[in-house]
Write an enzyme that holds these catalytic residues in place. Structure first.
Site, PDB file in Angstrom:
ATOM      1  CG  HIS B  12      -0.250  -0.262   2.520  1.00  0.00           C
ATOM      2  ND1 HIS B  12       0.420   0.700   3.248  1.00  0.00           N
ATOM      3  CD2 HIS B  12      -0.117  -1.386   3.224  1.00  0.00           C
ATOM      4  CE1 HIS B  12       0.917   0.154   4.340  1.00  0.00           C
ATOM      5  NE2 HIS B  12       0.608  -1.112   4.346  1.00  0.00           N
ATOM      6  N   GLY B 294       5.288   1.715  10.086  1.00  0.00           N
ATOM      7  CA  GLY B 294       3.956   2.283  10.266  1.00  0.00           C
ATOM      8  C   GLY B 294       3.598   2.627  11.691  1.00  0.00           C
ATOM      9  CG  ASN B 298       0.492   5.454  18.222  1.00  0.00           C
ATOM     10  OD1 ASN B 298       0.541   6.381  19.036  1.00  0.00           O
ATOM     11  ND2 ASN B 298      -0.392   4.486  18.292  1.00  0.00           N
ATOM     12  CG  ASP B 322       4.952  -0.231   3.606  1.00  0.00           C
ATOM     13  OD1 ASP B 322       4.333  -1.218   3.186  1.00  0.00           O
ATOM     14  OD2 ASP B 322       5.592  -0.248   4.689  1.00  0.00           O
ATOM     15  CB  THR B 517      -6.660  19.454   8.881  1.00  0.00           C
ATOM     16  OG1 THR B 517      -6.967  18.074   8.645  1.00  0.00           O
ATOM     17  CG2 THR B 517      -7.659  20.308   8.114  1.00  0.00           C
TER      18      THR B 517
END
Lengths: 710, 585
Positions: B12, B294, B298, B322, B517
């Site tokens: 992905h 990945g 966090n 990735d 954002t």
């Protein structure tokens, strides 16, 4: 003794070791190992997923209570258009409800594809309306309602589904006016990942191995025959086992005024000498036809047919000779052959001979089955002339005249055979000829036809014809033409443009706004279309040529920024797609490839091109022409190479220029068909088409030094 | 001169980068060009962009590097079990797939290299960290076999000393619970992180039973609760029994239970990472730690680790997922080929994507027929005008310069708003994002003022760690329920135009912070081109669009018809991956 966990760990470790070993083995063979053996070894690691294996979904039985986009409302006893299908409403008749009970003594259900919709006149003027009006006006013994269930973009399974659903209406007669979509339908099916590819690949590869290119054509024709048989079989059985009468209306095709799309005419992948002969004859043909050297032209065309009888170019060229010689019968045959061999691109809807022949063979005219063969009917109507723009708006959609003739004959057939009324075709046609749409509708239809033809790379004179007809019918269309000229000339996607917004609002009473849209990153510059509109407008004293030229320069001028010539705006003049693998670079399949760029005569233009040709054995040269004058000669071989060259301003014209690449062809070409590597249906076409060149990058710009010098 | 292309693909978020003589020239994710979210296909468009940016042709590329080892990956896939064995499956899994595509399809004849997945992650972080030496921790769902690796970087060398192997994976654990809570895998993990502060760690003990900590860096998941072979679900019934409730149906009500589960999961993750970081510290004795993979996205866990862990300094690769593997692979190849020091070390910014000229923007605006205010050539005027708009409550789509590389919008493809406004979060959600209400928005702040407002004693240019809001200003739009924020610090050196805007806003409001954002609608990738931005602006209710120096205001441009037509006739959002389970097959 080992514990369960220890046993599991042992098994796990052992499995891991085997997995690592197999992966290493596969990797070291680098894809050259025997596939069967490898798959068997991989199967040792297969696990069940508990799901059904992938297979083609069975045909869905029609939903009870559904009729196309209409759903039955018990309380009203009506089929009513269902909101959940709202996005599809524009593809069907603009009819909000259909009573389940007959409102007249005879009920005819009318099924079909976009040609049956009266595409581009719909919803104002449709074949179903003409049919109903004609039967009621000319007939004396009964009154008829025609329930229009034709759908644009109708596919075969959809047609059968609607047919079955329509039995809820208890039709007395079903008319089926279809056959144009069968190939595109077939291609969609063959491309579908749901289909077991081996079921698709093996028969075609086998046919190709035995019979070469002809094998592919035959396979496709077999599929079309099977499809047609299935359709016809259902209706003949219905007619045989019930009181329902059936009429097949076999579509005709715009033979005279629809050219085979360029995407359908790639260079065929022939071996050495044959390819050389093909190229030599192809090169000669254009000049011979232009010079009027008909004998030689016919000879070259026949040579092409001899070399590859599945390629449309020979037939199309021979038809041009026939037309110049006024041999209409031969011209018709060759044009039909050209159409029947145009399977190398997705193309537009077209009626293949095999479909017509199958219907004619399979269906025996009986008391309650009739065939209306438009090929024969148009031939008679035109007294032997070949049908063209007079009867068609584009490849298959009928003009007013086409609708009148087709529905007039259908009405006459129904009246004579089903209602026992003796009516002459002359009487019927006399009535039909009075059934015409209002001038605004005619104007819009020709306007849309011009667009549709333009988006399919058709000849400039056809585009001009439709633009003129459009203006002739109503000068009000001029504003739309100006907006479209503006829209087409802009670089931004259509849906962003102000002119798109205005155009849609202006034409808000019709249903073809998607005609102004294009797939993402696939906009065309529509040069021929715009020029045709401007020419037609100029004749009405509306002259915007200069304004559009200025706009094109502002939008696309290479002096303002580097322009990527591989964008669709500059590299394509049609939305047609070739059947074959989609690669991440431009592929040429012709001898000469044109690109457009916008410049002016004040600055030289520099180009940078990265190209190769996978089919060349040795290095050769590609010839670069600008506006038909050779400006450069660049070496090309099987590896990507980048060249930069400058074109002097003297070779340029103000505004749109053409840069052409003449590709070298490998006269020692070896076909080298690696049939075992084919995994998808479309990859077969990669084998039969000869890629003359590939371009990874192609840019045009004016250098800052040149800008400053000026 | 060495020209190296790094590529990540097939899982992905495929991406491409181009490294020229150790300098990052360009990098981009494929999804931005194809508009297919998380597009996993070979990034042909991104490759073409990178070549064009570097003014190179394929023939001038010395080496194309792939971010993982296909043979190793195949062995893990086989071991995990394959379904529907067929020629098609084999083609997909074949170790030669990448080479076939690059050679036979793209026509590249040069050298092709491969680096392990986690080495690529490690390289993407350490070689851009600015540290001479550092401990390295990479954590994700899974690469080939490794799901977590521990290593050390020193100069131009990286050594990974230990690995945890599939199926024992913190990333898959997190994704599994994401799936359980009813969010989409490979995208919903952020939501779990955002939901956690609303809950209590009531199920921490239960979660601790899902994982067994082992010696050194090792841990094991209790596989009775997980089923990573099943493409449709990642956990067994036992998990639901353990937690006492079934999986939450997507889009249904989020109850306190789900918040508590999220919090428990987050707490567990932090516990495990902390423990393992202690181990890593013991092994390396380094004051620095580099993170990638990945799980390194966090940012709450990252902040926790920095605060409570043994390391003084932390660097997280902005494209920690990735897509960043492309960077890492390229740099690893660079050093393997004898290249000199990387010129982007430390990484100053990630503005590596395409940019668009004023000419092309003006042309687009002219075609649209929209009224525009032209502030090109007047950057001060632009900043002041836009700052004033934001101060007056406007939500602004801000499109400038080169597109960011990585999942975060960092001031070049951003939606900006006033962080002081209490209703701003709901407004932006309603206008554009259609996100769950609990998800916070993040702030960008002038680095020179960051310490006054955030408990942050170092730069945070890539928005990859959270910290406490300590501002005297009321900042409801960017302050999470636990008083935390995920901050981006901005300097004039890294982004002059964005910094100028922050400065101008500060001058008007005494607040050097903006809500930042990403510029996209829900389900779509971040905008790439001016046309993408314009379409997003038209289809949503953003008040103002700033494209380079051009300002388009909604109140000066009736757009209802445009919006109607775009929504009626335009494209629908497409995703490039399945979201029911982690796409490691």
């Amino acid at each position: 003794m080992l514990t369960k966990n220890q046993i599991n760990n042992e098994v796990d470790n052992s499995r891991k070791t085997e997995a690592i070993a197999l992966a290493k083995k596969i990797s070291s063979e680098n894809g050259n190992g025997q596939l069967d053996v490898i798959l068997k070894e991989i199967q040792k690691f297969e696990i069940s997923n508990g799901n059904a294996t992938r297979k083609q979904m069975p045909d869905m039985e029609p939903d009870p209570g559904t009729l196309g986009i209409w759903t039955y409302n018990e309380s009203d006893k009506m089929f009513v258009r269902d909101e959940k299908y709202r996005s599809e409403w524009i593809l069907w008749a603009k009819m909000h409800q259909i009573p389940i009970e007959k409102t007249k003594s005879e009920r005819i259900v009318f099924l079909g594809e976009s040609v049956a919709r009266g595409y581009l006149y719909d919803p104002v003027y449709t074949p179903a309306k003409v049919l109903e009006d004609t039967i009621n006006a000319v007939g004396t013994k009964t009154d008829v309602e025609v329930i229009d269930l034709a759908k644009s973009d109708m596919n075969m399974s959809g047609l059968l589904t609607v047919a079955k659903q329509s039995l809820a209406l208890a039709p007395d007669t079903i008319v089926i006016f279809a056959g144009n979509n069968f190939l595109t339908d077939l291609y969609k099916k063959l491309h579908s990942p749901k289909l077991q590819q081996k079921d698709v690949i093996e028969p075609i590869v086998s046919s190709f191995t035995e019979r070469g290119f002809k094998g592919i054509q035959e396979k496709l024709e077999n599929e079309l025959e099977a499809t047609t048989n299935e359709l016809v079989g259902y209706f003949t059985e219905l007619a045989a086992n019930s009181n329902t009468k059936v009429v097949f209306v076999i579509p005709e095709y715009n033979l005279a005024d629809w050219s085979v799309p360029e995407m359908s005419k790639p260079l065929p992948n022939l071996s050495g000498d044959q390819l050389h002969q093909w190229v030599e004859n192809q090169k000669k043909l254009t000049q011979l036809l232009q010079n009027g050297d008909l004998e030689e032209a016919a000879s070259s065309a026949k040579a092409l047919i001899e070399i590859d009888p599945t390629h449309p170019l020979g037939y199309e060229s021979l038809a041009k000779v026939n037309l110049k010689q006024n041999d209409l019968e031969q011209a018709r045959k060759n044009l039909e052959n050209a159409r029947d061999t145009s399977f190398r691109s997705i193309g537009r809807a077209r009626m293949f001979s095999i479909i017509r022949e199958t219907i004619l063979t399979k269906v025996e005219a009986a008391q309650n089955i009739q065939i209306v063969d438009l090929q024969e009917i148009f031939k008679e109507h035109l007294q032997g002339e070949i049908p063209g723009r007079g009867q068609f708006l584009d490849y298959c959609h009928l003009s007013v005249e086409g609708i009148q003739v087709s529905m007039g004959h259908t009405a006459q057939r129904i009246l004579s055979n089903f209602f026992d009324e003796s009516v002459s075709i002359e009487a019927v046609m006399k009535h039909c000829s009075g059934l015409v749409p209002d001038s605004e509708t005619v104007s819009k239809a020709h306007f849309y036809a011009a667009i549709h033809n333009g988006h399919n790379g058709q000849d400039a004179d056809v585009l001009y014809y439709h633009c003129s007809k459009s203006l002739e019918a109503s000068p009000n269309i001029a504003k739309s033409m100006l907006l479209l000229s503006d829209l087409a000339s802009r670089k931004a996607s259509n849906e962003i443009c102000k002119s798109f917004e205005e155009l849609v609002m202006l034409m808000s009473d019709q249903q073809y706004p998607p005609g102004f849209l294009h797939p993402r990153n696939a906009k065309l510059l529509d040069l021929d279309l715009t020029d045709a509109m401007l020419k037609a407008l100029k004749e009405k004293d509306i002259n915007q040529t200069s304004a559009i030229q200025t706009l094109r320069k502002e939008e696309h001028g290479v002096k303002y920024e580097k322009v990527d010539l591989l964008q669709s705006l500059y590299s394509k003049n049609s939305y047609d797609e070739r059947v074959g693998s989609k690669l991440p670079f431009y592929q040429a399949f012709d001898l000469k490839t044109d690109f457009y760029f916008v410049a002016d005569r004040d600055f030289p233009v520099e180009f940078r091109i990265t190209a190769k040709s996978r089919n060349l054995a040795d290095a050769d040269f590609m010839i670069i022409e600008v506006n038909n004058v050779q400006v450069s000669k660049l070496e090309i071989n099987g590896k990507w190479a980048t060249h930069t060259f400058k074109v002097d301003a003297k070779y340029l014209v103000n505004e749109t220029n053409i840069i052409s690449i003449k590709w070298p062809v490998n006269t020692h070409n070896e076909q080298n068909f690696q049939l075992n590597k084919i995994d998808h249906f479309y990859e077969i076409f990669d084998l039969i088409n000869y890629a003359s060149g590939e371009i990874y990058a192609f840019e045009a710009y004016v250098t800052s030094e040149d800008l400053q010098l000026a | 001169m060495s020209n190296i292309i790094g590529i990540s693909a097939y899982f992905h978020d495929s991406a491409c980068c181009l490294l020229q003589n150790g300098k990052l020239i360009a990098a981009a994710q494929e999804e931005r060009f194809t508009r297919i979210k998380h597009d996993a296909s070979i990034p042909y468009n991104a490759i073409k962009f990178c070549l064009s940016e570097a003014k190179l042709s394929l023939a001038e590329i010395d080496c194309i590097v792939f971010y993982e080892n296909p043979e190793k990956k195949l062995s893990r896939q086989l071991w995990n079990g394959v379904q529907n064995v067929s020629k098609e499956l084999f083609k997909r899994l074949s170790p030669s797939r990448f080479e076939t595509e690059i050679r036979d399809v793209l026509g590249f004849n040069g050298e092709i290299k491969y680096f392990d997945h986690h080495l690529s992650h490690a390289a993407s972080s350490f070689y851009f960290s600015g540290y001479d030496q550092s401990a390295i921790l990479t954590t994700d769902g899974v690469g080939e076999w490794a799901t977590t690796t521990y290593g050390m970087g020193d100069g131009n060398k990286i050594e990974l000393s230990e690995e945890v192997h599939f199926p024992h994976s913190l990333g898959l654990l997190y994704s599994t619970i994401t799936n359980y809570i009813g969010f989409k895998v490979n995208g919903g993990e952020y939501k779990v992180m955002g939901l956690a502060p609303y809950g209590k760690p009531k199920y921490l003990e239960e979660f601790r039973s899902l994982i067994t900590m082992k010696e050194k860096g090792q841990f094991e998941l209790n596989m009775d609760f997980f089923t990573f072979q099943n493409p449709k679900a990642m956990f067994t019934e036992k998990l639901a029994m353990l937690l006492g409730q079934p999986k939450r149906p997507p889009e249904s009500n989020i109850a306190q239970f789900h918040k508590d589960v999220a919090r428990s999961l987050q707490s567990l993750l932090q516990e495990v990472l902390l423990e393992k970081s202690l181990y890593l510290y013991e092994e390396t004795k380094s004051k620095n730690i580099c993170l990638a993979g990945g799980v390194a996205l966090n940012c709450v866990a990252n902040a926790y680790l920095l605060k409570h862990g043994p390391f003084d300094n932390m660097f997280v690769q902005p494209a920690a997922n990735d897509s960043g593997g492309a960077l890492g692979a390229a740099v690893a190849a660079h050093y393997e080929m004898g290249g000199g020091p990387i010129k982007d070390n430390p990484l100053q910014h990630v503005y590596l994507g395409p940019e668009f000229s004023d000419y092309s923007v003006k042309r687009l605006i002219n075609s649209s027929g929209l009224n525009v205010t032209d502030k090109t050539g007047n950057p001060d005027g632009l900043s002041k005008t836009v700052a004033s708009m934001i101060a007056n409550g406007k939500v602004v789509g801000w499109f400038q310069g080169r597109m960011e590389f990585g999942p975060r919008a960092l001031g070049n493809r951003s939606i900006l708003a006033d962080p002081r406004s209490p209703e701003m979060r709901d407004r932006i959600n309603a206008m554009v994002k259609k996100r769950e209400a609990f998800r916070p928005f993040a702030p960008a702040v002038l680095e020179s003022h960051s310490k006054e407002h955030f408990d942050l004693d170092h730069p945070s240019p890539f928005m990859l760690e959270t910290c406490q809001v300590i501002s005297s200003l009321d900042l409801p739009a960017i302050t999470h329920v636990d008083n935390s924020a995920r901050v981006q610090t901005v300097t004039p050196e890294s982004n002059p135009r964005f910094a100028a805007l922050l400065k101008a806003f500060n001058e008007i409001t005494s607040c050097p912070i903006l809500l930042n954002t990403s510029f996209n609608v829900r389900g779509e990738p971040i905008v790439c081109t001016p046309e993408d931005a314009l379409k997003c602006f038209i289809k949503t209710d953003i008040d103002c669009l700033v494209l380079n120096g051009y300002i388009i205001e909604r109140e000066k441009n009736p757009m209802e018809i445009k919006a109607y037509l775009l929504n009626l006739l335009g494209e629908t959002a497409v995703s490039g991956i399945e979201h029911d389970a982690y796409t490691f097959m």
